[in-house]
Scaffold this motif. Structure first.
Motif, short mmCIF file in Angstrom:
data_model
loop_
_atom_site.label_atom_id
_atom_site.label_comp_id
_atom_site.label_asym_id
_atom_site.label_seq_id
_atom_site.Cartn_x
_atom_site.Cartn_y
_atom_site.Cartn_z
N ASP A 58 94.20 58.32 56.88
CA ASP A 58 93.83 58.62 58.27
C ASP A 58 92.67 59.60 58.38
OD1 ASP A 58 95.85 56.95 59.29
OD2 ASP A 58 97.34 58.55 59.10
N ILE A 59 92.11 60.02 57.25
CA ILE A 59 91.02 61.00 57.26
C ILE A 59 89.69 60.27 57.41
CG2 ILE A 59 89.84 62.81 55.97
CD1 ILE A 59 92.50 63.40 54.58
N GLN A 60 88.90 60.65 58.40
CA GLN A 60 87.64 59.98 58.68
C GLN A 60 86.42 60.87 58.48
OE1 GLN A 60 87.62 56.73 59.16
NE2 GLN A 60 89.86 56.77 59.05
N LYS A 61 86.64 62.15 58.12
CA LYS A 61 85.53 63.06 57.87
C LYS A 61 85.77 63.77 56.55
CE LYS A 61 83.53 65.22 61.28
NZ LYS A 61 83.20 66.11 62.40
N ILE A 225 70.82 63.03 69.90
CA ILE A 225 71.30 62.11 68.87
C ILE A 225 72.01 62.88 67.76
CG2 ILE A 225 70.50 60.64 66.98
CD1 ILE A 225 68.56 59.36 68.96
N ILE A 226 71.44 64.01 67.35
CA ILE A 226 72.08 64.84 66.32
C ILE A 226 73.43 65.33 66.81
CG2 ILE A 226 71.91 67.04 65.09
CD1 ILE A 226 68.83 66.55 65.03
N GLN A 227 73.48 65.75 68.06
CA GLN A 227 74.73 66.23 68.63
C GLN A 227 75.80 65.14 68.61
OE1 GLN A 227 75.12 66.91 73.01
NE2 GLN A 227 75.48 69.04 72.41
N VAL A 228 75.43 63.94 69.03
CA VAL A 228 76.38 62.83 69.04
C VAL A 228 76.79 62.47 67.62
CG1 VAL A 228 76.64 60.37 69.55
CG2 VAL A 228 75.57 61.89 71.23
N LYS A 229 75.81 62.35 66.73
CA LYS A 229 76.09 61.97 65.33
C LYS A 229 77.03 62.96 64.66
CE LYS A 229 72.96 63.02 62.24
NZ LYS A 229 73.67 63.86 61.24
N THR A 231 79.21 64.96 65.84
CA THR A 231 80.59 65.02 66.33
C THR A 231 81.42 63.88 65.75
OG1 THR A 231 80.07 63.71 68.31
CG2 THR A 231 79.93 66.11 68.50
N LYS A 232 80.74 62.87 65.18
CA LYS A 232 81.45 61.70 64.67
C LYS A 232 81.54 61.67 63.15
CE LYS A 232 79.99 58.71 68.49
NZ LYS A 232 79.29 57.44 68.84
N VAL A 233 80.49 62.12 62.47
CA VAL A 233 80.44 61.99 61.02
C VAL A 233 80.12 63.33 60.39
CG1 VAL A 233 79.70 59.59 61.15
CG2 VAL A 233 77.98 61.40 60.99
N THR A 234 80.37 63.41 59.09
CA THR A 234 80.09 64.62 58.34
C THR A 234 78.75 64.52 57.64
OG1 THR A 234 81.46 63.61 56.64
CG2 THR A 234 82.46 65.34 57.95
N GLU A 235 78.41 65.59 56.95
CA GLU A 235 77.17 65.66 56.19
C GLU A 235 77.01 64.42 55.31
OE1 GLU A 235 73.76 67.64 55.17
OE2 GLU A 235 75.33 68.99 55.88
#
Length: 338
Positions: A58-61, A225-229, A231-235
């Motif tokens: 269940d881990i997505q980041k 775009i950076i803000q949206v990105k 919040t969804k994905v990690t480095e």
């Protein structure tokens, strides 16, 4: 059979890829690749990773995992973001340049002959000239597709939006004044679209930084775009340049430095990577400055000995203050021979 590092360099993130590396406990440095939460390959004893499927499914980041007798770093490989820009005019050009600095794939659509040269000149990967209505209906997208609508006219902006709003996407931004957007909002709903769909549109596009010039507008768009990105994905640790180097010379000697712990306002997030070649060249960054120089020195030692080690850097202490480490925070970097 490919080595695990060769395998990693050829993975398709769309296959739901996760990589586990043991940081503490038996099997230090051992890696395992999971596809769809099922163990696919490891460079060590498979028993080290027994029963971990339920812990990671269940881990997505990307994150650190502290288990009873092990500490591991779990890296989630995020698919590349594909940006589609409608319009190749004066706002698009600085947007394209900034997006390419972020190593994003950029496709530009326009309905005006000759504008493809401008877009290619700014760095676009692909440019398509044609009718907006026909082009947008045929576009295939997914949750990693980011749409930027900045055409030369309101009517073509609206055509593009209405044809893509029901497709999958990660971001939609549309240019326009607040007055114009307010009136279009009403028409949007009258056409049968929903308020829920409208709320997913970033319009007026960009963060509100009082941007005026095309470049300033581009900065505001990229900031959003950076803000949206983020919040969804990690480095994104395995940046395209690192993957490219690993693919071009799979038998080469490399050391990889990976940020495995971050506290406070340290400059890079967990999973950030720097690949160091035997000739001293390096790709990517784990934070820059004095800390990164020390990591490079330690990478040379790991290259000689083959033994992994940790670099711990505290940017909150007196030394950091005296050497002008502006970020602060604390970082732990795992350095290993590939």
């Amino acid at each position: 059979m490919k080595s695990i590092n060769q395998e990693i360099s050829h993975l398709d993130p769309k296959e739901n890829i996760k990589i586990l590396t043991i940081l503490e406990g038996e099997g230090l440095g051992t890696k395992a690749i999971y596809k769809d939460n099922t163990l696919f390959q490891t460079d060590g004893n498979r028993d080290y990773f027994a029963g971990l499927e339920n812990s990671i499914k269940d881990i997505q980041k990307s994150r650190k995992l502290e288990l009873e007798d092990q500490t591991l770093i779990l890296e989630v490989l995020n698919p590349d973001i594909n940006v589609i820009i409608f319009g190749a005019g004066h706002v698009s050009l600085p947007v394209i340049k900034l997006l390419k600095e972020m190593e994003m794939h950029v496709t530009v659509y326009d309905d005006r002959e000759g504008f493809d040269e401008w877009a290619y000149g700014a760095g676009a990967d692909k440019v398509v000239i044609g009718n907006y209505d026909e082009l947008t209906k045929s576009i295939e997208s997914d949750e990693n597709t980011y749409f930027i609508i900045v055409t030369q006219g309101h009517s073509s902006d609206e055509v593009c939006l209405e044809n893509i709003i029901e497709k999958p996407f990660g971001y939609i931004g549309m240019i326009g004044s607040r007055h114009r957007i307010r009136h279009y909002h009403e028409r949007f709903l009258e056409k049968g679209f929903t308020e829920e769909q409208w709320e997913k549109i970033h319009t007026p596009i960009g963060l509100p930084i009082k941007a005026n010039t095309p470049f300033e507008i581009a900065v505001s768009i990229l900031a959003e775009i950076i803000q949206v990105k983020n919040t969804k994905v990690t480095e994104k640790g395995y940046i395209s340049k690192i993957v490219e180097i690993m693919q071009e010379n799979p038998e080469g000697e490399y050391v990889m430095a990976t940020v495995v712990e971050r506290r406070g306002s340290a400059p890079r997030d967990l999973g950030a990577k720097m690949l160091v070649a035997a000739n001293g060249e390096f790709y990517g960054t784990v934070g820059g400055g004095k800390m990164e120089r020390r990591v490079l020195d330690e990478a040379k030692e790991v290259m000689k000995t083959g033994s992994p080690l940790f670099h711990y850097h505290d940017m909150t202490n007196v030394e950091a203050w005296e050497t002008s480490s502006v970020c602060g925070g604390k970082m732990r970097v795992f350095i290993e021979k590939m």
